[in-house]
Design a protein around this motif. Sequence first.
Motif, PDB file in Angstrom:
ATOM      1  N   UNK A  33       0.832  -1.210   0.000  1.00  0.00           N
ATOM      2  CA  UNK A  33       0.000   0.000   0.000  1.00  0.00           C
ATOM      3  C   UNK A  33       0.861   1.253   0.000  1.00  0.00           C
ATOM      4  N   UNK A  34       2.062   1.156   0.543  1.00  0.00           N
ATOM      5  CA  UNK A  34       2.958   2.316   0.558  1.00  0.00           C
ATOM      6  C   UNK A  34       3.328   2.724  -0.864  1.00  0.00           C
ATOM      7  N   UNK A  35       3.636   1.747  -1.702  1.00  0.00           N
ATOM      8  CA  UNK A  35       3.976   2.069  -3.087  1.00  0.00           C
ATOM      9  C   UNK A  35       2.756   2.575  -3.850  1.00  0.00           C
ATOM     10  N   UNK A  36       1.566   2.117  -3.471  1.00  0.00           N
ATOM     11  CA  UNK A  36       0.344   2.638  -4.096  1.00  0.00           C
ATOM     12  C   UNK A  36       0.112   4.095  -3.700  1.00  0.00           C
ATOM     13  N   UNK A  37       0.406   4.441  -2.438  1.00  0.00           N
ATOM     14  CA  UNK A  37       0.271   5.834  -1.989  1.00  0.00           C
ATOM     15  C   UNK A  37       1.289   6.715  -2.707  1.00  0.00           C
ATOM     16  N   UNK A  38       2.501   6.207  -2.886  1.00  0.00           N
ATOM     17  CA  UNK A  38       3.521   6.953  -3.627  1.00  0.00           C
ATOM     18  C   UNK A  38       3.035   7.229  -5.044  1.00  0.00           C
ATOM     19  N   UNK A  39       2.426   6.243  -5.671  1.00  0.00           N
ATOM     20  CA  UNK A  39       1.888   6.432  -7.031  1.00  0.00           C
ATOM     21  C   UNK A  39       0.817   7.525  -7.032  1.00  0.00           C
ATOM     22  N   UNK A  40      -0.058   7.548  -6.018  1.00  0.00           N
ATOM     23  CA  UNK A  40      -1.072   8.594  -5.878  1.00  0.00           C
ATOM     24  C   UNK A  40      -0.407   9.972  -5.809  1.00  0.00           C
ATOM     25  N   UNK A  41       0.659  10.077  -5.020  1.00  0.00           N
ATOM     26  CA  UNK A  41       1.354  11.362  -4.903  1.00  0.00           C
ATOM     27  C   UNK A  41       1.946  11.793  -6.240  1.00  0.00           C
ATOM     28  N   UNK A  42       2.603  10.868  -6.912  1.00  0.00           N
ATOM     29  CA  UNK A  42       3.229  11.193  -8.198  1.00  0.00           C
ATOM     30  C   UNK A  42       2.186  11.603  -9.230  1.00  0.00           C
ATOM     31  N   UNK A  43       1.037  10.959  -9.223  1.00  0.00           N
ATOM     32  CA  UNK A  43      -0.041  11.307 -10.157  1.00  0.00           C
ATOM     33  C   UNK A  43      -0.636  12.683  -9.845  1.00  0.00           C
ATOM     34  N   UNK A  44      -0.345  13.211  -8.660  1.00  0.00           N
ATOM     35  CA  UNK A  44      -0.880  14.504  -8.250  1.00  0.00           C
ATOM     36  C   UNK A  44       0.201  15.568  -8.108  1.00  0.00           C
ATOM     37  N   UNK A  45       1.305  15.402  -8.840  1.00  0.00           N
ATOM     38  CA  UNK A  45       2.293  16.459  -8.949  1.00  0.00           C
ATOM     39  C   UNK A  45       3.404  16.466  -7.913  1.00  0.00           C
ATOM     40  N   UNK A  46       3.587  15.371  -7.195  1.00  0.00           N
ATOM     41  CA  UNK A  46       4.665  15.297  -6.221  1.00  0.00           C
ATOM     42  C   UNK A  46       5.843  14.522  -6.804  1.00  0.00           C
ATOM     43  N   UNK A  47       7.040  14.954  -6.452  1.00  0.00           N
ATOM     44  CA  UNK A  47       8.261  14.228  -6.788  1.00  0.00           C
ATOM     45  C   UNK A  47       8.688  13.505  -5.517  1.00  0.00           C
ATOM     46  N   UNK A  48       8.579  12.192  -5.518  1.00  0.00           N
ATOM     47  CA  UNK A  48       8.795  11.386  -4.319  1.00  0.00           C
ATOM     48  C   UNK A  48      10.206  10.828  -4.282  1.00  0.00           C
ATOM     49  N   UNK A  49      10.863  11.015  -3.147  1.00  0.00           N
ATOM     50  CA  UNK A  49      12.108  10.313  -2.860  1.00  0.00           C
ATOM     51  C   UNK A  49      11.738   9.202  -1.898  1.00  0.00           C
ATOM     52  N   UNK A  50      11.906   7.974  -2.345  1.00  0.00           N
ATOM     53  CA  UNK A  50      11.474   6.776  -1.627  1.00  0.00           C
ATOM     54  C   UNK A  50      12.616   6.248  -0.756  1.00  0.00           C
ATOM     55  N   UNK A  51      12.373   6.157   0.557  1.00  0.00           N
ATOM     56  CA  UNK A  51      13.372   5.640   1.495  1.00  0.00           C
ATOM     57  C   UNK A  51      12.852   4.332   2.081  1.00  0.00           C
ATOM     58  N   UNK A  52      13.495   3.231   1.766  1.00  0.00           N
ATOM     59  CA  UNK A  52      13.121   1.936   2.329  1.00  0.00           C
ATOM     60  C   UNK A  52      13.852   1.811   3.668  1.00  0.00           C
ATOM     61  N   UNK A  53      13.076   1.571   4.726  1.00  0.00           N
ATOM     62  CA  UNK A  53      13.602   1.568   6.092  1.00  0.00           C
ATOM     63  C   UNK A  53      13.519   0.180   6.710  1.00  0.00           C
ATOM     64  N   UNK A  54      14.389  -0.091   7.662  1.00  0.00           N
ATOM     65  CA  UNK A  54      14.334  -1.343   8.409  1.00  0.00           C
ATOM     66  C   UNK A  54      13.676  -1.155   9.771  1.00  0.00           C
ATOM     67  N   UNK A  55      13.546   0.103  10.250  1.00  0.00           N
ATOM     68  CA  UNK A  55      12.967   0.383  11.560  1.00  0.00           C
ATOM     69  C   UNK A  55      12.048   1.594  11.473  1.00  0.00           C
ATOM     70  N   UNK A  56      10.809   1.356  11.050  1.00  0.00           N
ATOM     71  CA  UNK A  56       9.862   2.456  10.903  1.00  0.00           C
ATOM     72  C   UNK A  56       9.499   3.098  12.244  1.00  0.00           C
TER      73      UNK A  56
END
Length: 144
Positions: A33-56
Amino acid sequence: MRRLLLATTLFAGLAQAADPIAIDVHRDANCGCCTSWIKHLEENGFAVTDHVETDMAAVKSRLGVPHRLGSCHTGVIDGKFVEGHVPAADILKLRAQPNLIGAAVPGMPMGSPGMEMGDRKDAYKVIGLSKQGEESVLADYPAN
């Protein structure tokens, strides 16, 4: 010459308006779902820098996200946290309110951006958090 200058100025203004808005997103590697939310942001004019974390949990703690407002991923824009499935339009509302340190959609409500499941939509609120720790409702989305 005057028309050329006017057209150039208009075009430059449109190009600036279309510039993407930078946001950092921190997420677990196994979250779909996180990658789906990122796609929503990109479709709405955001430039996303994606950080994959081991300890949220550590990321949320560092960013000041209260446990009661928690969700699966955390964005950061203009130094403010964006917790969970906050719609892009509400991120813009957050940016326009200097007294807020963040906004959140607690949990993972069906029908929120990144949590689409057909026509099903759960009711949810976008909660703003002030510098004083006070919560307010930025947006209220009804169930269907």
